[in-house]
Design an enzyme around this catalytic site. Structure first.
Site, PDB file in Angstrom:
ATOM      1  CE  LYS A 190       5.669   7.540   0.786  1.00  0.00           C
ATOM      2  NZ  LYS A 190       5.981   6.168   0.403  1.00  0.00           N
TER       3      LYS A 190
HETATM    4  C1  LIG Z   1       4.262   8.419  -5.487  1.00  0.00           C
HETATM    5  C2  LIG Z   1       3.439   7.542  -4.621  1.00  0.00           C
HETATM    6  N1  LIG Z   1       2.101   7.560  -4.724  1.00  0.00           N
HETATM    7  C3  LIG Z   1       1.318   6.789  -3.942  1.00  0.00           C
HETATM    8  C4  LIG Z   1       1.845   5.960  -3.001  1.00  0.00           C
HETATM    9  C5  LIG Z   1       0.952   5.119  -2.167  1.00  0.00           C
HETATM   10  O1  LIG Z   1       1.068   5.425  -0.804  1.00  0.00           O
HETATM   11  P1  LIG Z   1       0.422   4.452   0.272  1.00  0.00           P
HETATM   12  O2  LIG Z   1       1.352   3.311   0.468  1.00  0.00           O
HETATM   13  O3  LIG Z   1       0.299   5.316   1.506  1.00  0.00           O
HETATM   14  O4  LIG Z   1      -0.895   4.039  -0.239  1.00  0.00           O
HETATM   15  C6  LIG Z   1       3.226   5.892  -2.842  1.00  0.00           C
HETATM   16  C7  LIG Z   1       3.824   4.997  -1.847  1.00  0.00           C
HETATM   17  O5  LIG Z   1       4.978   4.797  -1.736  1.00  0.00           O
HETATM   18  C8  LIG Z   1       4.045   6.701  -3.659  1.00  0.00           C
HETATM   19  O6  LIG Z   1       5.367   6.678  -3.544  1.00  0.00           O
END
Ligand SMILES: Cc1ncc(COP(=O)(O)O)c(C=O)c1O
Length: 391
Positions: A190
């Site tokens: 990110k």
């Molecule tokens: C659109 C979206 N939602 C949720 C997530 C979940 O994020 P995390 O890995 O921090 O749980 C991601 C992760 O890439 C994502 O791209």
């Protein structure tokens, strides 16, 4: 005579993190304090996040997924309820709806921004609809005024999946500054990373409830119990989760946040180089940034104009790989995954815009470390492949 494309020796990765001396020093300093899990650094990270992005209140969590899950629990979403979201997202957005026993109702996207189509959202509302989760895809805000207005009219909660849009704006306001529960991701790829991690924002009342849910349902966190003047007593008021952020992660978050403007400026330079070089090319459709939106440019999602090419997207990615360019696909649509396809009876064409988009997308290398020379090389590789396989 056609020119041959010179393939470089070194691979260009899709999205490596940029961890600098101040990031390392922050983590090492924290390791030498007596507080390595959720404590003063986490508290500070929450404060700085609120100050920077105008969030009413914030709770650091160990992932965006955790933040979305907590939000659903706090809002009382459960069995018998429906939650509307897009299929054009990472599986986590839908998985959390399954986790609370509700039904994910997947809707189509707008072709231009690849975000939730507000008309499709409204058409999917039933008496069982309890919440909607728009995703700010690639860092470009969804059409929030329309989505909020529809939700308000029907008494539906709005939870924003903000895994991508940190520092992005909609109509002049930062994503995360509204009262909607909003969950950010600090995963390794990110714009701002804490390796794993997330931030849940919303009203102070919502965040107070989320604080209890995110840590075992305990009425008091460890800092309140173990710091000077704290008391060992606590009560469990509901069976909560173990979703807290550690101070090691928060230390990284603090140093990364302090320089995010620099990171963002570089991302925008890379984006403009791609868009300038590829915008007029018949084989490609470049991503848009609508006038009312400032994208965080988490991803640069190029769409192939397949009618101009003799190869498909997967073959195109293989060709890029052969030229030492790392890419990715964001995402394999949720309704294509066997669990969702089988449980809810989707065919790929059930969501035509999503399906068409999925078949055309390639996320190009976009990160703070990529050099201008590497960007030019990626552009050259794309054009070389398009020329070789032109229809
Ligand atoms: C659109 C979206 N939602 C949720 C997530 C979940 O994020 P995390 O890995 O921090 O749980 C991601 C992760 O890439 C994502 O791209």
């Amino acid at each position: 005579m056609t020119q041959t494309f010179a393939i470089r020796d070194e691979f260009i990765p899709f999205s490596p993190p940029l961890i600098e001396a101040d990031d390392i020093a922050g983590v090492v300093d924290t390791l030498s304090t007596d507080w390595i899990t959720t404590g003063p650094k986490t508290r500070r990270f929450q404060e700085v996040f609120c100050e920077t992005y105008g969030a009413p209140a914030a709770l650091a969590v160990n992932s965006c997924t955790a933040g979305l899950h907590v939000a659903l629990v706090v809002l009382g979403v459960g069995p018998g309820d429906e939650v509307i979201t897009v299929s054009h997202t990472f599986c986590a957005t839908a998985n959390v709806i399954e986790h609370v026993g509700a039904k994910p109702v997947l809707v189509d996207i707008e072709p231009e921004t690849m975000n939730m189509d507000p008309a499709a959202f409204e058409a999917a509302i039933t008496p069982r609809t309890k919440a909607v989760i728009p995703v700010h895809y690639a860092g470009h805000s969804a059409e929030m005024d329309t989505i909020n207005a529809i939700a308000k009219k029907h008494g539906i909660h709005v939870i924003e999946d903000a895994a991508h849009p940190i520092s992005g704006k909609y109509k002049g306001a930062f994503v995360g500054s509204s009262e909607n529960p909003t969950s950010f991701s600090f995963y390794a790829t990110k714009n701002l990373t804490t390796a794993e991690g997330g931030m849940l924002t919303g009203t102070p009342e919502f965040i107070e409830k989320a604080r209890v849910v995110h840590l075992h349902g305990m009425s008091k966190d460890a800092l309140k119990r173990y710091e000077k003047g704290g008391s060992w007593k606590y009560e469990v008021v509901l069976p909560g989760f173990k979703y807290n952020m550690t101070d090691l992660q928060a230390a990284l978050g603090l140093t990364q946040l302090a320089k995010l403007d620099r990171f963002q400026a570089r991302r925008r330079e890379v984006v403009s180089q791609y868009s300038k070089a590829l915008g007029d090319h018949p084989a490609f459709t470049i991503p848009v940034e609508k006038p009312e939106v400032e994208s965080s440019w988490h991803l640069y999602v190029l769409r192939l104009n397949l009618d101009q090419l003799t190869i498909d997207r997967d073959q195109f990615i293989d060709e890029l790989k052969e030229r030492n360019v790392g890419t990715s696909v964001h995402y394999i649509s949720v309704h294509l995954h066997p669990f969702y396809a089988q449980k809810y009876g989707f065919s790929p064409e059930s969501l035509p815009v999503t399906w068409d988009t999925y078949n055309r997308i390639i996320s190009l290398p976009l990160n703070v470390r990529i050099t201008d020379e590497e960007v030019a090389y990626v552009i050259g590789a794309l054009k070389d492949i398009a020329a070789k396989y032109t229809r």
